[in-house]
Design a protein around this motif. Sequence first.
Motif, PDB file in Angstrom:
ATOM      1  N   LEU A   3       0.860  -1.362  -0.374  1.00 47.88           N
ATOM      2  CA  LEU A   3      -0.355  -0.273   0.003  1.00 47.88           C
ATOM      3  C   LEU A   3       1.191   1.186  -0.119  1.00 47.88           C
ATOM      4  CD1 LEU A   3      -3.096  -1.163   2.806  1.00 47.88           C
ATOM      5  CD2 LEU A   3      -3.131  -0.561   0.087  1.00 47.88           C
ATOM      6  N   SER A   4       1.823   0.861   0.392  1.00 47.65           N
ATOM      7  CA  SER A   4       3.238   2.227   0.462  1.00 47.65           C
ATOM      8  C   SER A   4       2.789   2.949  -0.665  1.00 47.65           C
ATOM      9  CB  SER A   4       4.044   2.243   1.471  1.00 47.65           C
ATOM     10  OG  SER A   4       5.164   1.189   1.118  1.00 47.65           O
ATOM     11  N   ALA A   5       3.366   1.642  -1.767  1.00 48.75           N
ATOM     12  CA  ALA A   5       3.678   1.518  -3.540  1.00 48.75           C
ATOM     13  C   ALA A   5       2.628   2.419  -4.019  1.00 48.75           C
ATOM     14  CB  ALA A   5       4.148   0.981  -3.432  1.00 48.75           C
ATOM     15  N   VAL A   6       1.854   2.564  -3.772  1.00 45.59           N
ATOM     16  CA  VAL A   6       0.186   3.026  -4.026  1.00 45.59           C
ATOM     17  C   VAL A   6       0.935   4.907  -4.520  1.00 45.59           C
ATOM     18  CG1 VAL A   6      -2.186   3.093  -4.710  1.00 45.59           C
ATOM     19  CG2 VAL A   6      -1.206   1.299  -3.980  1.00 45.59           C
ATOM     20  N   PRO A   7       0.992   5.330  -5.660  1.00 43.60           N
ATOM     21  CA  PRO A   7       0.830   6.609  -6.001  1.00 43.60           C
ATOM     22  C   PRO A   7      -0.945   7.178  -5.836  1.00 43.60           C
ATOM     23  CG  PRO A   7       0.818   5.286  -8.270  1.00 43.60           C
ATOM     24  CD  PRO A   7       0.457   4.476  -7.007  1.00 43.60           C
ATOM     25  N   HIS A   8      -0.291   8.810  -4.652  1.00 47.74           N
ATOM     26  CA  HIS A   8      -1.592   9.268  -4.158  1.00 47.74           C
ATOM     27  C   HIS A   8      -2.215  10.170  -4.419  1.00 47.74           C
ATOM     28  CE1 HIS A   8      -3.673  11.936  -1.023  1.00 47.74           C
ATOM     29  NE2 HIS A   8      -3.066  10.293  -0.481  1.00 47.74           N
ATOM     30  N   PRO A   9      -3.679  10.747  -4.812  1.00 49.26           N
ATOM     31  CA  PRO A   9      -3.596  11.547  -6.112  1.00 49.26           C
ATOM     32  C   PRO A   9      -3.334  13.155  -5.341  1.00 49.26           C
ATOM     33  CG  PRO A   9      -5.982  10.814  -4.520  1.00 49.26           C
ATOM     34  CD  PRO A   9      -4.450   9.786  -3.907  1.00 49.26           C
ATOM     35  N   ASN A  10      -3.270  13.292  -4.098  1.00 45.80           N
ATOM     36  CA  ASN A  10      -2.898  14.902  -4.070  1.00 45.80           C
ATOM     37  C   ASN A  10      -1.222  14.472  -3.638  1.00 45.80           C
ATOM     38  OD1 ASN A  10      -2.014  16.881  -2.702  1.00 45.80           O
ATOM     39  ND2 ASN A  10      -3.822  16.525  -1.319  1.00 45.80           N
ATOM     40  N   PRO A  11      -0.816  15.325  -4.685  1.00 43.82           N
ATOM     41  CA  PRO A  11       0.586  14.957  -4.753  1.00 43.82           C
ATOM     42  C   PRO A  11       1.563  15.994  -3.140  1.00 43.82           C
ATOM     43  CG  PRO A  11       0.070  17.238  -6.142  1.00 43.82           C
ATOM     44  CD  PRO A  11      -1.301  16.315  -6.103  1.00 43.82           C
ATOM     45  N   LYS A  12       0.769  16.759  -3.196  1.00 46.06           N
ATOM     46  CA  LYS A  12       1.094  17.507  -2.010  1.00 46.06           C
ATOM     47  C   LYS A  12       1.163  16.538  -0.896  1.00 46.06           C
ATOM     48  CE  LYS A  12      -0.829  21.815  -3.175  1.00 46.06           C
ATOM     49  NZ  LYS A  12      -1.055  22.894  -2.926  1.00 46.06           N
ATOM     50  N   GLU A  13       0.855  15.657  -0.705  1.00 49.11           N
ATOM     51  CA  GLU A  13       0.781  14.825   0.565  1.00 49.11           C
ATOM     52  C   GLU A  13       1.277  13.715   0.490  1.00 49.11           C
ATOM     53  OE1 GLU A  13      -2.959  12.032   2.657  1.00 49.11           O
ATOM     54  OE2 GLU A  13      -3.495  13.885   2.542  1.00 49.11           O
ATOM     55  N   THR A  14       2.393  13.734   1.556  1.00 49.48           N
ATOM     56  CA  THR A  14       3.489  12.369   0.968  1.00 49.48           C
ATOM     57  C   THR A  14       3.122  11.114   2.504  1.00 49.48           C
ATOM     58  OG1 THR A  14       5.177  13.325   2.603  1.00 49.48           O
ATOM     59  CG2 THR A  14       5.381  14.099   0.132  1.00 49.48           C
ATOM     60  N   ARG A  15       3.546   9.829   1.598  1.00 51.50           N
ATOM     61  CA  ARG A  15       3.889   9.157   2.786  1.00 51.50           C
ATOM     62  C   ARG A  15       5.106   8.162   3.091  1.00 51.50           C
ATOM     63  NH1 ARG A  15      -0.407   4.701  -0.530  1.00 51.50           N
ATOM     64  NH2 ARG A  15      -1.768   6.676  -0.249  1.00 51.50           N
ATOM     65  N   GLU A  16       4.792   7.768   3.689  1.00 48.07           N
ATOM     66  CA  GLU A  16       6.508   6.571   3.693  1.00 48.07           C
ATOM     67  C   GLU A  16       6.397   5.829   3.040  1.00 48.07           C
ATOM     68  OE1 GLU A  16       8.960   4.604   7.225  1.00 48.07           O
ATOM     69  OE2 GLU A  16       7.071   5.719   7.736  1.00 48.07           O
ATOM     70  N   ARG A  17       7.451   5.635   2.079  1.00 44.59           N
ATOM     71  CA  ARG A  17       7.036   4.571   1.303  1.00 44.59           C
ATOM     72  C   ARG A  17       8.137   3.196   1.724  1.00 44.59           C
ATOM     73  NH1 ARG A  17       7.637   2.912  -4.510  1.00 44.59           N
ATOM     74  NH2 ARG A  17       8.201   0.918  -3.968  1.00 44.59           N
ATOM     75  N   ILE A  18       7.885   1.875   1.715  1.00 46.72           N
ATOM     76  CA  ILE A  18       7.975   0.977   2.649  1.00 46.72           C
ATOM     77  C   ILE A  18       8.311   0.249   1.514  1.00 46.72           C
ATOM     78  CG2 ILE A  18       7.956  -1.349   3.992  1.00 46.72           C
ATOM     79  CD1 ILE A  18       6.019  -0.342   5.576  1.00 46.72           C
ATOM     80  N   THR A  19      10.075   0.253   1.733  1.00 48.44           N
ATOM     81  CA  THR A  19      11.246  -0.446   0.343  1.00 48.44           C
ATOM     82  C   THR A  19      11.259  -1.641   1.341  1.00 48.44           C
ATOM     83  OG1 THR A  19      11.309   1.097  -0.752  1.00 48.44           O
ATOM     84  CG2 THR A  19      12.666  -0.184  -1.208  1.00 48.44           C
TER      85      THR A  19
END
Length: 320
Positions: A255-271
Amino acid sequence: MNKLLEVKNLKKYFPIQTGVFHKTQSFVKAVDDVSFDVYEGETLGIVGESGCGKSTTGRSIIRLIEPTNGQVIFQGKNLSELKGHDLQKIRRDLQIVFQDPYASLNPRMTVGTILEEPLKIHGLGSAVERRERVKELLTIVGLTEYHYDRYPHEFSGGQRQRVGIARALITRPKLIVADEPVSALDVSIQSQILNLMKDLQEQFGLTYMFISHDLSVVRHISDRVGVMYLGRMVELAPKHKLYANPKHPYTQALLSAVPHPNPKETRERITLSGDVPSPANPPAGCAFHTRCHACMDICKTERPELKPSSDGHFVACHLY
């Protein structure tokens, strides 16, 4: 809701054979002890990386391929015990929509002949009734009677998938296994097919098992979502719970890899580190422990069972 389908400890192993005498050396554990239920009228989404066993699970359930072990109980009947006429009779209620809308249609047969074939096999209706039923269904899935005498190569990809859906619907089934039905289509056509499937579900009271690697598509169409990894179910929950609060580390990473529709909202990417292990030689304990950021010693030796962690939310992880 009533249970329509119960899958208990389903396994599908493919033998690895070598030498002149094709001696079996080991097995590819494509599906390894998977259990879940499907309820009437719902859409159960199955997601995971390529090679996780989700398509094999779907095909084993309807016995397009024979399962190695386990039980598949459909409306109280154990499908693994049915043979001959009994199996053919129940196949009317179990249909599949394939991933490739071109390869799944016979190029030498017209659409009308393709759609009439299941009716002939099951002895449903006269020739005139079959023809009228096919024309009616073509209209329902967004085509016209004009397409009755046309061949698959004359259609676009989206139109061919509509034919595939019509073929699955022609016997009025109760359960449809949709195996990546929109992955080969353009994004604009994907939405049309998904909306068509939702409309048909309401119109005919269908139950779907929707297999996909696209988490956004699964979120749009599913009521509950199951996550598979290396042939095993690692998490199963209602859609809103899974996307709002994923519990298994693998689900969190997906789920962390799914692009978010709001470019201003960031999320932590789990690699994820490392590669997916081979299903011919899966690791001991939890299959995901070789790539898990929360791995503990018990994960390396003891396989976690899929257990409820909260109401309707199941997870196979030693953290819970």
